[in-house]
Motif scaffolding. Structure first.
Motif, short mmCIF file in Angstrom:
data_model
loop_
_atom_site.label_atom_id
_atom_site.label_comp_id
_atom_site.label_asym_id
_atom_site.label_seq_id
_atom_site.Cartn_x
_atom_site.Cartn_y
_atom_site.Cartn_z
N MET A 1 0.84 -1.20 0.00
CA MET A 1 0.00 0.00 0.00
C MET A 1 0.87 1.24 0.00
O MET A 1 1.97 1.23 0.51
N ARG A 2 0.33 2.29 -0.60
CA ARG A 2 1.09 3.53 -0.68
C ARG A 2 1.14 4.21 0.69
O ARG A 2 0.17 4.16 1.44
N ALA A 3 2.27 4.81 1.01
CA ALA A 3 2.40 5.47 2.31
C ALA A 3 1.46 6.66 2.40
O ALA A 3 1.22 7.35 1.41
N TYR A 4 0.91 6.89 3.59
CA TYR A 4 -0.03 8.00 3.76
C TYR A 4 0.72 9.32 3.83
O TYR A 4 1.75 9.46 4.48
N LYS A 5 0.19 10.30 3.12
CA LYS A 5 0.78 11.64 3.18
C LYS A 5 -0.31 12.60 3.60
O LYS A 5 -1.44 12.49 3.13
N PRO A 6 -0.03 13.57 4.46
CA PRO A 6 -1.06 14.54 4.86
C PRO A 6 -1.55 15.33 3.66
O PRO A 6 -0.76 15.70 2.79
N LYS A 7 -2.87 15.57 3.60
CA LYS A 7 -3.43 16.19 2.40
C LYS A 7 -4.02 17.57 2.66
O LYS A 7 -4.75 18.09 1.83
N ASP A 8 -3.71 18.20 3.83
CA ASP A 8 -4.33 19.49 4.13
C ASP A 8 -3.89 20.57 3.13
O ASP A 8 -4.67 21.41 2.71
N ASP A 9 -2.60 20.56 2.74
CA ASP A 9 -2.11 21.64 1.89
C ASP A 9 -1.94 21.18 0.45
O ASP A 9 -1.22 21.78 -0.32
#
Ligand code: SF4
Lengths: 268, 169
Positions: A1-9
């Motif tokens: 699975m792809r690593a999670y990255k924060p998506k706020d910005d």
């Protein structure tokens, strides 16, 4: 699975930045795992040098020498039943080590197998055409020439295929800007009207999000349209849209909402 | 034997209408706008739909012609590539005056979503445009409304003096 990255910005950032990004490879496995591929590889190895061979996503990939390509494909077609060249093209590795990777995607209908044949060439080097073996290579090699500038020796008609003959530049090179270089930006103006027309027609407007409320040459406020070129002051009167001028039109009956008939019975 | 039901003497006389030359010429021009078949991409499908029976362009007198020499209005429906740009100019030059151009859809207006090296960023960089239809793709109703607006534009002009030749430059 792809690593999670924060998506706020995520909207503030460009969604894609690195054009030289290299995707990670899927796992490779040994050729011995598949009997048919192992046999095919043995036949090819008996006549030609194979630098590397492995299985990736159920396809065998072999790396060969650049000048063996015609012989290898001929052998595969005539003795191994790989009768179709379904695709071929190049990959730009110029930034890494000044090479192009050329790949040929082979399909055998009887064995139901695919083999990818690969080799590397230096920048500026030409490849051997396989057009005599597979007709599909005719246009593929022309496309490769068009998009990467790689020439194919012994090709019967080595010309651009998609872009116009007088085009300059090879758009699939990673260094080629998506919106075109200067030649591309002025191509149609230069060709039709000549270079001196550049000042009159002006540069291309590439900012798709650009909206200018005070520019009546290129924008109109809905319901408050003014003639082109009018200076916008901000209190333009409302304009009502209608199909016909007030007072009617000579010989043409005016559409009038009251007397129009609305059909609400679909079975009429 | 059939009986004639038409009363030729009603309205006090023969069927005569008085008008000016301007009006009758503009009436003729605006109600027989023959369009050059110019579907370049997906917008062309909507243009074809406008011509087919459901939307029925023929009732406006708009009939698609395959030759620029028989056409009055060029409906540029679709993405204009740089390779094709010289041909649109040539076809426009082959149309007889007076001639009009409708730019249909985002691609023809501004290049649309194709912000790339191979797409002309708006047909008005090549030929003068009378009407821009927004949308991707505009519905057939939009195109028909556009043609009605073009008819209004034609009627607003004086027909007597030869139409001023439009040039981009
Ligand atoms: S505006 Fe949209 S529908 Fe029309 S040609 Fe362009 S992409 Fe296709």
């Amino acid at each position: 699975m792809r690593a999670y990255k924060p998506k706020d910005d995520v909207q503030a950032k460009a969604y894609y930045t690195d054009r030289f990004y290299v995707a990670p490879q899927v796992p490779k496995s040994s050729v011995e795992e598949d009997e048919i591929f192992a046999n095919d590889l043995a036949v090819i190895k008996a006549k030609f040098e194979v630098k590397d061979a492995y299985i990736q996503v159920e396809q065998m990939v072999i790396h060969i020498n650049a000048n063996d390509i015609y012989g290898v494909l001929e052998l595969m077609r005539d003795e191994l039943a790989y009768t179709q060249l379904s695709e071929m093209s190049a990959i730009d590795w110029l930034a890494k080590d000044d090479t192009f990777e050329i790949f040929y995607q082979m399909l055998s209908m009887t064995k139901r197998k695919r083999i990818r044949v690969k080799y590397f060439i230096k920048n500026g080097q030409a490849v051997d055409s396989v057009e005599k073996l597979f007709r599909s290579a005719d246009w593929s090699e022309r496309e490769m020439f068009d998009m990467f500038g790689i020439e194919a020796n012994n090709h019967p008609f080595m010309k651009r295929i998609l872009l116009p003959y007088d085009w300059q530049g090879n758009p699939l090179l990673k260094t080629y800007p998506l919106e075109g270089d200067e030649f591309a930006a002025w191509y149609e103006v230069d060709k039709i009207y000549g270079k001196e027309a550049r000042d009159i027609i002006g540069p291309e407007l590439r900012d798709t999000a650009h909206v200018d409320r005070y520019d009546s040459e290129r924008f109109a406020r809905l319901g408050h349209e003014v003639p082109k070129g009018t200076e916008i002051t901000g209190d333009e009167p409302a304009v009502s849209a209608s199909y016909q001028e007030e007072g009617g039109v000579f010989l043409v009956k005016k559409l009038d909402k009251e007397s129009s008939i609305v059909i609400d019975d679909p079975q009429r | 034997m059939a009986q004639h039901k038409v009363n030729y003497t009603q309205n006090g006389g023969l069927p005569i209408a008085l008008t000016s030359v301007d009006k009758i010429v503009n009436w003729g021009r605006s109600n027989s706008l023959w369009a050059l078949t110019y579907g370049l991409a997906c917008c062309g499908i909507e243009m074809m739909a406008s011509g087919a029976s459901r939307y029925d362009f023929d009732r406006f007198g708009t009939i698609f012609r395959a030759s620029p020499r028989q056409a009055d209005v060029m409906i540029v429906a679709g993405t204009l590539t740089k390779k094709h740009a010289e041909f649109i100019k040539r076809l426009y030059d082959q149309m007889t005056e007076p001639r009009w151009v409708i730019s249909m859809g985002s691609c023809a207006n501004t290049g649309g979503m194709f912000n790339t090296y191979a797409t002309v960023q708006g047909v008005d960089r090549i030929i003068p445009v009378d009407l821009y239809l927004p949308g991707c793709a505009p519905r057939p109703e939009t195109l028909q409304y556009g043609v009605m607006l073009l008819q209004q534009k034609i009627r607003a002009n004086k027909a007597g003096n030869a139409q001023k030749a439009k040039r981009l430059m």
